[in-house]
Design a protein around this motif. Structure first.
Motif, PDB file in Angstrom:
ATOM      1  N   VAL A 307       1.117  -1.823   0.230  1.00 17.17           N
ATOM      2  CA  VAL A 307       0.107   0.031   0.064  1.00 17.17           C
ATOM      3  C   VAL A 307       1.025   0.947  -0.345  1.00 17.17           C
ATOM      4  N   LYS A 308       2.213   1.173   1.010  1.00 12.25           N
ATOM      5  CA  LYS A 308       2.853   2.286   1.058  1.00 12.25           C
ATOM      6  C   LYS A 308       3.236   2.799  -0.378  1.00 12.25           C
ATOM      7  N   VAL A 309       4.178   1.560  -0.780  1.00 19.44           N
ATOM      8  CA  VAL A 309       4.234   1.806  -2.419  1.00 19.44           C
ATOM      9  C   VAL A 309       3.184   2.769  -3.446  1.00 19.44           C
ATOM     10  N   CYS A 310       2.415   1.476  -3.384  1.00 16.64           N
ATOM     11  CA  CYS A 310       1.098   2.549  -4.287  1.00 16.64           C
ATOM     12  C   CYS A 310       1.068   3.824  -4.194  1.00 16.64           C
ATOM     13  N   LYS A 311       0.622   4.317  -2.694  1.00 19.33           N
ATOM     14  CA  LYS A 311       0.755   5.337  -2.448  1.00 19.33           C
ATOM     15  C   LYS A 311       1.628   5.765  -2.865  1.00 19.33           C
ATOM     16  N   SER A 312       2.852   6.487  -2.682  1.00 20.60           N
ATOM     17  CA  SER A 312       3.718   6.806  -3.148  1.00 20.60           C
ATOM     18  C   SER A 312       4.410   7.199  -4.887  1.00 20.60           C
ATOM     19  N   GLU A 313       3.381   6.662  -5.045  1.00 16.54           N
ATOM     20  CA  GLU A 313       3.002   6.603  -7.034  1.00 16.54           C
ATOM     21  C   GLU A 313       1.900   7.517  -7.580  1.00 16.54           C
ATOM     22  N   ASP A 314       1.479   7.487  -5.807  1.00 21.68           N
ATOM     23  CA  ASP A 314       0.330   8.049  -7.445  1.00 21.68           C
ATOM     24  C   ASP A 314      -1.513   7.538  -7.445  1.00 21.68           C
ATOM     25  N   GLY A 315      -1.124   5.797  -6.529  1.00 21.11           N
ATOM     26  CA  GLY A 315      -2.109   5.252  -7.262  1.00 21.11           C
ATOM     27  C   GLY A 315      -3.296   5.744  -6.334  1.00 21.11           C
ATOM     28  N   ASN A 316      -4.191   5.518  -6.792  1.00 17.48           N
ATOM     29  CA  ASN A 316      -5.481   5.919  -6.110  1.00 17.48           C
ATOM     30  C   ASN A 316      -6.399   5.223  -5.896  1.00 17.48           C
ATOM     31  N   GLU A 317      -6.337   4.712  -3.825  1.00 17.04           N
ATOM     32  CA  GLU A 317      -6.790   3.442  -3.642  1.00 17.04           C
ATOM     33  C   GLU A 317      -8.702   2.459  -3.613  1.00 17.04           C
ATOM     34  N   CYS A 318      -9.147   2.268  -4.138  1.00 19.64           N
ATOM     35  CA  CYS A 318     -10.329   1.500  -4.574  1.00 19.64           C
ATOM     36  C   CYS A 318     -10.650   0.441  -3.707  1.00 19.64           C
ATOM     37  N   GLY A 319     -10.565   0.463  -2.240  1.00 18.45           N
ATOM     38  CA  GLY A 319     -10.621  -1.011  -1.466  1.00 18.45           C
ATOM     39  C   GLY A 319     -10.563  -2.024  -1.743  1.00 18.45           C
ATOM     40  N   GLU A 320     -11.651  -3.415  -1.240  1.00 19.14           N
ATOM     41  CA  GLU A 320     -11.561  -4.500  -1.262  1.00 19.14           C
ATOM     42  C   GLU A 320     -12.135  -5.081  -2.632  1.00 19.14           C
ATOM     43  N   GLU A 321     -13.656  -3.900  -2.874  1.00 20.09           N
ATOM     44  CA  GLU A 321     -14.538  -4.270  -3.559  1.00 20.09           C
ATOM     45  C   GLU A 321     -14.116  -4.599  -4.783  1.00 20.09           C
ATOM     46  N   PRO A 322     -12.955  -4.038  -6.220  1.00 15.96           N
ATOM     47  CA  PRO A 322     -12.756  -5.314  -7.533  1.00 15.96           C
ATOM     48  C   PRO A 322     -11.605  -6.513  -6.998  1.00 15.96           C
ATOM     49  N   VAL A 323     -11.195  -6.282  -6.284  1.00 15.88           N
ATOM     50  CA  VAL A 323     -11.005  -7.818  -5.486  1.00 15.88           C
ATOM     51  C   VAL A 323     -11.826  -8.579  -5.237  1.00 15.88           C
ATOM     52  N   LEU A 324     -13.295  -8.032  -4.383  1.00 11.80           N
ATOM     53  CA  LEU A 324     -13.347  -9.882  -4.369  1.00 11.80           C
ATOM     54  C   LEU A 324     -14.226 -10.455  -5.444  1.00 11.80           C
ATOM     55  N   HIS A 325     -15.085  -8.886  -6.508  1.00 14.68           N
ATOM     56  CA  HIS A 325     -15.035  -9.142  -7.761  1.00 14.68           C
ATOM     57  C   HIS A 325     -14.097  -9.680  -8.557  1.00 14.68           C
ATOM     58  N   TRP A 326     -12.972  -9.646  -8.647  1.00 18.62           N
ATOM     59  CA  TRP A 326     -12.365  -9.962  -9.243  1.00 18.62           C
ATOM     60  C   TRP A 326     -12.281 -11.955  -8.712  1.00 18.62           C
ATOM     61  N   LEU A 327     -11.845 -11.869  -7.516  1.00 17.38           N
ATOM     62  CA  LEU A 327     -12.593 -13.773  -7.186  1.00 17.38           C
ATOM     63  C   LEU A 327     -13.694 -14.238  -7.231  1.00 17.38           C
ATOM     64  N   ASP A 328     -15.061 -13.194  -7.193  1.00 14.40           N
ATOM     65  CA  ASP A 328     -16.619 -13.764  -8.239  1.00 14.40           C
ATOM     66  C   ASP A 328     -16.500 -14.254  -9.167  1.00 14.40           C
ATOM     67  N   MET A 329     -15.628 -13.649  -9.695  1.00 13.81           N
ATOM     68  CA  MET A 329     -15.683 -14.152 -11.374  1.00 13.81           C
ATOM     69  C   MET A 329     -14.817 -14.610 -12.326  1.00 13.81           C
ATOM     70  N   ARG A 330     -13.279 -14.845 -11.748  1.00 16.97           N
ATOM     71  CA  ARG A 330     -12.129 -15.314 -12.310  1.00 16.97           C
ATOM     72  C   ARG A 330     -12.009 -16.587 -12.342  1.00 16.97           C
ATOM     73  N   PHE A 331     -13.609 -17.671 -12.525  1.00 14.66           N
ATOM     74  CA  PHE A 331     -13.109 -19.128 -13.322  1.00 14.66           C
ATOM     75  C   PHE A 331     -14.381 -18.960 -14.534  1.00 14.66           C
ATOM     76  N   ASN A 332     -14.945 -17.662 -14.789  1.00 13.09           N
ATOM     77  CA  ASN A 332     -15.961 -17.161 -15.885  1.00 13.09           C
ATOM     78  C   ASN A 332     -15.647 -17.066 -17.351  1.00 13.09           C
ATOM     79  N   VAL A 333     -16.121 -18.031 -17.783  1.00  9.47           N
ATOM     80  CA  VAL A 333     -14.932 -17.860 -19.743  1.00  9.47           C
ATOM     81  C   VAL A 333     -16.050 -17.764 -20.806  1.00  9.47           C
TER      82      VAL A 333
END
Ligand SMILES: Cc1cc2nc3c(=O)[nH]c(=O)nc-3n(C[C@H](O)[C@H](O)[C@H](O)COP(=O)(O)OP(=O)(O)OC[C@H]3O[C@@H](n4cnc5c(N)ncnc54)[C@H](O)[C@@H]3O)c2cc1C
Length: 477
Positions: A307-333
Motif C-alpha cells: 500500500v505504501k508503494v502504491c500511494k507513493s506512486e500516486d495510486g488511488n485506493e479503491c478498497g476490497e470491492e474490485p478484488v472481491l469482484h475478481w474473485l467472483d468472476m475468475r473462473f468465468n469463461v
C-alpha cells in the motif's frame, strides 16, 4: 462419415491394435465414432470454429483409459511395436492444440489415474496420480488443511499431468510459483515404455535433473504418471486491496517497485484501460488488484509495504470491492464460448518480458493486433510478476474480412503478435505452451537450443510415436 477433417486421417492404423490394447486395459478401450469425435480436439479456440462449421479437427483411431502406470507402459510399448502415435490427454483444456491427434493413433486419457497417494505433513508435500482433476486435488488438500497454491483459471477443467506437460501458471503464482517451482518429483513412462522416477527431496546436486525434461514437453517424450508437489498450510489470513492509476506504465512501475522489496502478494493483476472498463466499469484508468495470503503477521506486513508503494506512486485506493469482484468472476469463461458461435474469432495470447522491455512490448503487441484488418478488440492485462519481469495476457477478437477464411484471419493475428513479441525481446509463451499454434515460432524463440531439443526427442523417442506433429520437434518437420 458425413463430415470432413482438417488434418488427414491416419490410413495405416491396424485394427489388431485395438484387440491388443484390450488385453492390456481390459474394458478400457474404445474406437466408437462418437468417442473419436469427442477426442478430436482440445480447447484450442479455432478448433471450436471448425467444429461449429461441421469439420472435425483430427480423428484419433481409438481412446484408452489406463488405471495404473504399468498399463501406460504396456500401451506405449505396443504403440512402439506398431509405430502408431500416442497422444496423452489430461482434460483437453489446452488452448494451443497440444492434445489434437493430428496423426491419429491412440489417445491415452489419464482421468482414471486420479488418486491422491500421500500427504506428507512433515515435509509439506502431496503425491498424486497425474490424471487427477485440478479442483479435486485442491479440494482434497483444503479439507486436510492445506493448499497447493496452484490455481489456474482452468482449475475445474484441467489435470495435474496437463499442468506439468505445459508448464502451467496459476493465478496465485506470484507467491507460490509456477508448476515447475511447485513440483518436487515426478514419475513418468518414456517413449520406449521405460520408467523414470525422481526422489521427493527438496534439492539434489546430482547432475542435470533429467526428469525435468518432461516439464513442458507436451506429451512429446513420454507420459507423466505421478507427481509430488509442495503444499502449504491453508492460509490463516487474506488481505485485499486495489488501486487505480492513470496509465498502465505507471501501474507496472509500481508493481516493479513492490517486487524489488522482495514482497510477493499471491495475486497481482494490472488491467489496461480497455480491460479496466470491461471488467470494472471504470473509464480511462488502469486497475491494479493485490491479494496477500498466509500467516497473519506476514500478510499485514506485505499489505502495509504494498500500500505504501502504491500511494507513493500516486495510486488511488479503491478498497476490497474490485478484488472481491475478481474473485467472483475468475473462473468465468463465458466470453469465449458465447462469441464463437456468432462468427466472432477470439483468442488470448500470453507472453513474458523482462522489465526493461515490458512497456515497449505491450505497446508493440497492442498495435500489431490492431493493424490486422478485421480486429475490433485488442486489449491486455499483466497477470504474473517477478522482480525480473512480467507476463502479459492479450485478448483479441474480430470478424474476418470478406474472402478471408476464419483460420487465415486467426493466424494473421497470431503471427502479428508473435513477430512483435520476438522483435521486442519477449518470450512467445509464458504458460500456455507451444502445441500446434506456436510450433512454427519455436525455432526462432529457441535458436541453437532447438537442435538440442530435436536431438533429445530423437534419442528418447526414435520412432516419433509420442504426440507427433507437435512443437516442431519430431522428424516429420
Ligand atoms: C478457460 C481456460 C483457462 C485457462 N487458464 C489457464 C491458467 O490460468 N494457467 C495456465 O497455465 N493455463 C491455463 N489454461 C490452459 C490449460 O488449462 C493448461 O494448459 C493446462 O495445463 C492443460 O491441462 P489439461 O489437463 O487440460 O491438458 P490437455 O489439454 O489434455 O493436454 C495438454 C498437453 O499436455 C499433454 N499431456 C496431458 N497430460 C499429460 C501427461 N500426464 N503426461 C504427458 N503429457 C500430458 C497433452 O498431450 C497435450 O500436449 C486455461 C485453459 C482454459 C480453457
Amino acid at each position: 462419415m458425413v463430415y470432413g477433417t482438417v488434418y488427414p486421417k491416419n490410413e495405416t492404423f491396424d485394427k489388431r491394435i485395438i484387440e491388443q490394447l484390450n488385453s492390456i486395459v481390459p474394458g478400457g478401450v474404445s474406437d466408437k465414432e462418437a468417442d473419436r469425435i469427442v477426442y478430436s480436439k482440445d480447447y484450442w479456440p479455432i478448433a471450436l470454429r471448425w467444429y461449429l462449421d461441421g469439420t472435425v479437427p483430427a480423428l484419433p483411431d481409438c481412446i484408452v483409459w489406463p488405471e495404473n502406470a504399468e498399463q501406460v507402459a504396456g500401451i506405449i510399448k505396443l504403440a512402439n511395436d506398431w509405430r502408431t502415435p500416442v497422444v496423452p490427454y489430461g482434460e483437453g483444456s489446452g488452448v494451443v492444440g497440444g492434445a489434437v491427434p493430428v496423426k491419429g493413433g491412440i489417445v491415452v486419457d489419464m482421468r482414471k489415474m486420479d488418486r491422491v497417494v500421500e500427504i506428507d505433513d512433515a515435509s509439506l508435500m502431496v503425491t498424486a496420480q497425474t490424471g487427477i482433476n485440478g479442483m479435486n486435488l485442491e479440494r482434497h488438500l483444503d479439507r486436510e488443511g492445506y493448499t497447493m497454491g496452484h490455481i489456474p483459471q482452468s482449475l475445474y477443467c484441467s489435470s495435474l499431468g496437463g499442468w506439468l506437460a505445459c508448464r502451467a501458471a496459476g493465478q496465485f503464482s506470484t507467491k507460490y510459483g509456477k508448476i515447475e517451482d511447485i513440483v518436487v518429483a515426478i514419475e513418468a513412462v518414456l517413449a520406449d515404455g521405460s520408467f523414470i522416477k525422481s526422489k521427493a527431496v527438496p534439492r539434489s546436486s546430482t547432475g542435470p535433473s533429467v526428469e525435468r525434461l518432461l516439464l513442458g514437453s507436451e506429451g512429446t517424450l513420454g507420459i507423466i504418471t505421478e507427481a509430488t508437489l509442495k503444499i502449504w498450510p491453508y492460509p490463516e489470513e487474506r488481505a485485499m486491496v486495489s488501486f487505480i492509476f492513470d496509465s498502465i506504465s505507471h501501474a507496472l512501475e509500481t508493481v516493479r517497485k513492490i517486487m524489488r522489496k522482495n514482497v510477493y502478494p499471491a495475486v497481482v493483476r494490472i488491467y489496461d484501460k480497455n480491460e479496466t472498463l470491461r471488467h470494472f466499469y471504470i473509464k480511462n484508468k488502469c486497475m491494479l488488484i493485490l491479494l496477500m495470503e498466509g500467516d497473519k503477521e506476514l500478510v499485514k506486513l506485505e499489505k502495509g509495504i504494498s500500500v505504501k508503494v502504491c500511494k507513493s506512486e500516486d495510486g488511488n485506493e479503491c478498497g476490497e470491492e474490485p478484488v472481491l469482484h475478481w474473485l467472483d468472476m475468475r473462473f468465468n469463461v463465458k466470453e469465449s464460448s458465447e462469441f464463437t458461435p456468432k462468427g466472432f474469432i477470439f483468442d488470448t495470447v500470453e507472453v513474458s518480458s523482462g522489465w526493461k522491455n515490458a512497456m515497449s512490448l505491450y505497446k508493440a503487441i497492442i498495435q500489431a493486433m490492431r493493424n490486422v484488418d478485421g480486429v475490433v478488440v485488442a486489449s491486455g492485462h499483466a497477470s504474473h510478476f517477478y522482480p525480473q519481469g512480467v507476463c502479459f495476457y492479450f485478448t483479441f477478437g474480430g470478424l474476418p474480412p470478406k474472402h478471408v477464411t476464419p483460420f487465415k484471419f486467426y493466424e494473421s493475428v497470431w503471427d502479428a503478435i508473435m513477430e512483435a513479441c520476438l522483435r521486442e525481446h519477449g518470450s512467445i509463451s509464458h504458460h500456455h505452451g507451444i502445441g500446434l499454434m506456436r510450433a512454427k515460432w519455436l525455432k526462432e524463440e529457441m535458436g541453437e537450443r532447438m537442435s538440442i531439443l530435436k536431438k533429445i526427442k530423437k534419442v528418447i523417442d526414435p520412432n516419433n510415436i509420442m504426440n507427433p506433429g507437435k512443437m516442431g520437434v519430431g522428424n516429420e518437420e
